[in-house]
Design a protein around this motif. Structure first.
Motif, PDB file in Angstrom:
ATOM      1  N   GLN A  89       0.871  -1.178   0.000  1.00 17.64           N
ATOM      2  CA  GLN A  89       0.000   0.000   0.000  1.00 17.64           C
ATOM      3  C   GLN A  89       0.904   1.222   0.000  1.00 17.64           C
ATOM      4  O   GLN A  89       1.727   1.379   0.888  1.00 17.64           O
ATOM      5  N   SER A  90       0.778   2.053  -1.004  1.00 19.56           N
ATOM      6  CA  SER A  90       1.717   3.168  -1.068  1.00 19.56           C
ATOM      7  C   SER A  90       1.077   4.373  -1.712  1.00 19.56           C
ATOM      8  O   SER A  90       0.201   4.252  -2.557  1.00 19.56           O
ATOM      9  N   ASP A  91       1.569   5.553  -1.299  1.00 20.18           N
ATOM     10  CA  ASP A  91       1.131   6.791  -1.916  1.00 20.18           C
ATOM     11  C   ASP A  91       2.071   7.172  -3.060  1.00 20.18           C
ATOM     12  O   ASP A  91       1.947   8.234  -3.638  1.00 20.18           O
ATOM     13  N   THR A  97       7.327   2.373  -6.101  1.00 25.52           N
ATOM     14  CA  THR A  97       7.116   1.547  -4.908  1.00 25.52           C
ATOM     15  C   THR A  97       7.744   0.170  -5.102  1.00 25.52           C
ATOM     16  O   THR A  97       8.410  -0.352  -4.215  1.00 25.52           O
ATOM     17  N   ARG A 102       9.010   0.239  -0.555  1.00 28.28           N
ATOM     18  CA  ARG A 102       8.387   0.862   0.607  1.00 28.28           C
ATOM     19  C   ARG A 102       7.520   2.042   0.171  1.00 28.28           C
ATOM     20  O   ARG A 102       7.580   2.465  -0.976  1.00 28.28           O
ATOM     21  N   SER A 103       6.727   2.539   1.096  1.00 24.42           N
ATOM     22  CA  SER A 103       5.862   3.678   0.787  1.00 24.42           C
ATOM     23  C   SER A 103       6.568   4.974   1.185  1.00 24.42           C
ATOM     24  O   SER A 103       7.628   4.954   1.819  1.00 24.42           O
TER      25      SER A 103
END
Ligand code: ZN
Ligand code: ZN
Length: 215
Positions: A89-91, A97, A102-103
């Motif tokens: 789950q990442s922005d 990503t 990592r996010s």
């Protein structure tokens, strides 16, 4: 996809990416922009199709014994733009990503002065990719370039003397560009910056601290 993107990857850089001829650090920036941009994605797809057609048309030409194996190796080493959403789950956009694993919230930032922070990605050495966090109103020191510099906006916006770059926009600067980018819109600007060669800072102070900053 972001409809408001105004600054794109040039065709020659997209072609170099399509044929696997960009250094790893630049490939990450191109893949990330393409994942945000319909226009560059469709141009890239047409370049990929032309490359595939050329391979097919050449199939009747006598080839050396290891040509097939070499072609397979080349295809395997070509950069891939993932279509599926990443598991993390990442922005951040998926290619980035996937690459850093990592996010945005998990980035280990290194302060480099004036509130600016960076995180250098692990890539091959012909070019360097770094994430930059620039506080609102802060400028990246005035510099010019020995080689190509790509700056892709991931969040916020920056402006230099001439132009404005918002989320998804990519600035391609070269030896003829001398600019002072500033984080605008009253919020931090987070971007992915890729440089081919060390930046040439014009002020002696910046040149002195440059080795420490690894810019
Ligand atoms: Zn584009
Ligand atoms: Zn620059």
């Amino acid at each position: 996809m972001i409809d408001s993107i105004k600054h794109h990857v040039s065709d020659d850089l997209l072609m170099a990416y399509s044929t696997g001829n960009l250094p790893e650090a630049f490939s990450i920036a191109v893949a990330t922009h393409v994942s945000m941009c319909d226009i560059c994605r469709s141009t890239l797809e047409s370049f990929n199709a032309v490359g595939g057609a050329l391979l097919e048309n050449n199939s009747t030409v006598a080839m050396s014994d290891n040509a097939f194996a070499r072609t397979l190796d080349k295809i395997k080493s070509m950069p891939v733009v993932p279509d599926k959403p990443t598991k993390i789950q990442s922005d951040l956009p998926a290619p980035l990503t996937d690459y850093i694993g990592r996010s945005l919230a998990q980035i280990n930032w290194q302060p480099i002065g004036m509130g600016v922070k960076q995180s250098i990605l692990t890539t091959s050495t012909e070019a360097t990719a770094r994430l930059l966090y620039i506080p609102p109103g802060t400028e990246v020191p005035d510099h010019s370039h020995d080689g190509i510099e790509m700056t892709l906006v991931l969040d916020g916006a920056f402006a230099d003397e001439n132009e404005y770059f918002a989320k998804g926009d990519i600035e391609i600067a070269d030896g003829s560009t001398n600019h002072t980018p500033v984080a605008t819109d009253g919020r931090p600007c987070i971007c992915l910056a890729v440089t081919e060669a060390p930046l040439k800072f014009r002020k002696v102070f910046h040149r002195l601290i440059q080795p420490l900053m690894r810019i």
